[in-house]
Design an enzyme around this catalytic site. Sequence first.
Site, PDB file in Angstrom:
ATOM      1  N   TYR A 189       0.803  -1.226   0.000  1.00  0.00           N
ATOM      2  CA  TYR A 189       0.000   0.000   0.000  1.00  0.00           C
ATOM      3  C   TYR A 189       0.834   1.274   0.000  1.00  0.00           C
ATOM      4  O   TYR A 189       0.297   2.352   0.235  1.00  0.00           O
ATOM      5  CB  TYR A 189      -0.942   0.007   1.216  1.00  0.00           C
ATOM      6  CG  TYR A 189      -2.138  -0.905   1.066  1.00  0.00           C
ATOM      7  CD1 TYR A 189      -2.028  -2.129   0.430  1.00  0.00           C
ATOM      8  CD2 TYR A 189      -3.378  -0.539   1.562  1.00  0.00           C
ATOM      9  CE1 TYR A 189      -3.110  -2.969   0.294  1.00  0.00           C
ATOM     10  CE2 TYR A 189      -4.470  -1.379   1.431  1.00  0.00           C
ATOM     11  CZ  TYR A 189      -4.329  -2.592   0.802  1.00  0.00           C
ATOM     12  OH  TYR A 189      -5.413  -3.424   0.670  1.00  0.00           O
TER      13      TYR A 189
ATOM     14  N   LYS B  35       2.531 -14.841   4.027  1.00  0.00           N
ATOM     15  CA  LYS B  35       2.618 -15.670   2.819  1.00  0.00           C
ATOM     16  C   LYS B  35       4.108 -15.874   2.540  1.00  0.00           C
ATOM     17  O   LYS B  35       4.609 -15.642   1.436  1.00  0.00           O
ATOM     18  CB  LYS B  35       1.913 -14.943   1.655  1.00  0.00           C
ATOM     19  CG  LYS B  35       1.776 -15.753   0.394  1.00  0.00           C
ATOM     20  CD  LYS B  35       0.683 -16.803   0.435  1.00  0.00           C
ATOM     21  CE  LYS B  35       0.689 -17.651  -0.807  1.00  0.00           C
ATOM     22  NZ  LYS B  35      -0.266 -18.775  -0.762  1.00  0.00           N
TER      23      LYS B  35
ATOM     24  N   ASP C 124      -6.256  -5.944   5.490  1.00  0.00           N
ATOM     25  CA  ASP C 124      -7.389  -5.251   4.879  1.00  0.00           C
ATOM     26  C   ASP C 124      -8.475  -6.269   4.526  1.00  0.00           C
ATOM     27  O   ASP C 124      -9.656  -6.105   4.835  1.00  0.00           O
ATOM     28  CB  ASP C 124      -6.880  -4.526   3.618  1.00  0.00           C
ATOM     29  CG  ASP C 124      -7.851  -3.493   3.104  1.00  0.00           C
ATOM     30  OD1 ASP C 124      -8.876  -3.254   3.763  1.00  0.00           O
ATOM     31  OD2 ASP C 124      -7.590  -2.918   2.033  1.00  0.00           O
TER      32      ASP C 124
ATOM     33  N   ASP D 204      -3.850 -17.907   2.887  1.00  0.00           N
ATOM     34  CA  ASP D 204      -4.957 -18.617   2.210  1.00  0.00           C
ATOM     35  C   ASP D 204      -5.596 -19.632   3.160  1.00  0.00           C
ATOM     36  O   ASP D 204      -6.827 -19.754   3.243  1.00  0.00           O
ATOM     37  CB  ASP D 204      -4.524 -19.264   0.886  1.00  0.00           C
ATOM     38  CG  ASP D 204      -3.091 -19.768   0.883  1.00  0.00           C
ATOM     39  OD1 ASP D 204      -2.348 -19.455   1.826  1.00  0.00           O
ATOM     40  OD2 ASP D 204      -2.712 -20.499  -0.051  1.00  0.00           O
TER      41      ASP D 204
END
Length: 333
Positions: A123, A171, A228, A204
């Site tokens: 971001y 991740k 988010d 995930d």
Amino acid sequence: MHDIVLIPGDGIGPEITKAVTTIFQEAKAPINWIECSAGLSAHEELGNPLPEETLEAIKKYRIALKGPLTTPVGASFRSINVALRKKFKLHSNIRPAKTLPHIESRFDNIDLVMFRENTEGLYIGKEKWIQEDEHAESIAVVTREASEKIVRAAFEYAKNNGRKKVTLVHKANILKYTCGLFMEVGEQIAAEYPEIEYEDLIVDNMAMQMVMYPNKYDVIVTTNLFGDILSDLASGLVGGLGLTGAANIGDDAAIFEAVHGSAPDIAGQNKANPIAFLLSSLMLLEYIGEQEVADTIRQAIYETLADKSVCTPDIGGSGSTTTFTEAVCERLA
Ligand code: NAD
């Protein structure tokens, strides 16, 4: 009296802001609002989506309640929310998702608190478009300093609020450097809090776990993009975006806001649920040490939820923003 900057914002912002100021007045919350503007409305009216006076007011008073701000899609101004987070180094975004009384949702007794890193990751806005071969690039930045701040904030919260477990979401199997660093910091800081259980999960898998077994989670800490997405998922678990508040905490300033956006599809129709923004404003009251009045307003909101005739349609009610506000005020009176 506390001087607090108030930014009503765009879309449904002014309607939910009116709900908060009306209820705070009825509850005699000791707040002196300093009203400022930002977002699309400020862009249209003043030619600047983030006026200098607003920045000066936040700098001076250090605490703000901010309504949702519209970010136009495509080549207009960039997100003012992101700009405020960067400008005031609001490193920790804290979003509780708690089951509310009289609200139907898929699960009971959910009580999660999401800590989302708020200033970096994907971001940071370092994107470019390369015309010749028509490709786009976006850079993610993760620093040790910002990772330490958010992970420590999560553990400190857990320690001070009797929480049992912190789950770090990443991740790192694919994003070996950025998420790898975030995870390394998590392990280091976790070692300083042996009384709190620590685990890490790949994002995930976490998305699936949260919709199947949300009660397994307590405090969750993650990077900007994953936070988010997962915090909206957490809102969905307790009944929707209209029911969760958020705090953006930095070293020099704190900005409280609802999790949801400006909801242009229902703006101006008196349908906006003010609860998320009210819960954010209660987080603000707690932050400035006004716990008693926060508890009184929370109790009045919880009791009002029993009467569906005054609640907004998004939570199965047949009322409006104003009927809900009036009903809360009646209880407070
Ligand atoms: P949104 O959160 O505004 O709306 C998503 C859906 O939820 C809509 O159907 C909306 O009607 C509903 N909804 C949201 N808040 C509600 C409430 N209080 N009561 C009842 N229903 C509610 O998301 P979006 O449509 O993706 O975004 C609209 C604009 O808001 C965009 O410009 C986006 O950039 C901005 N946005 C701002 C913030 C913020 O200021 N923190 C956060 C998210 C999105």
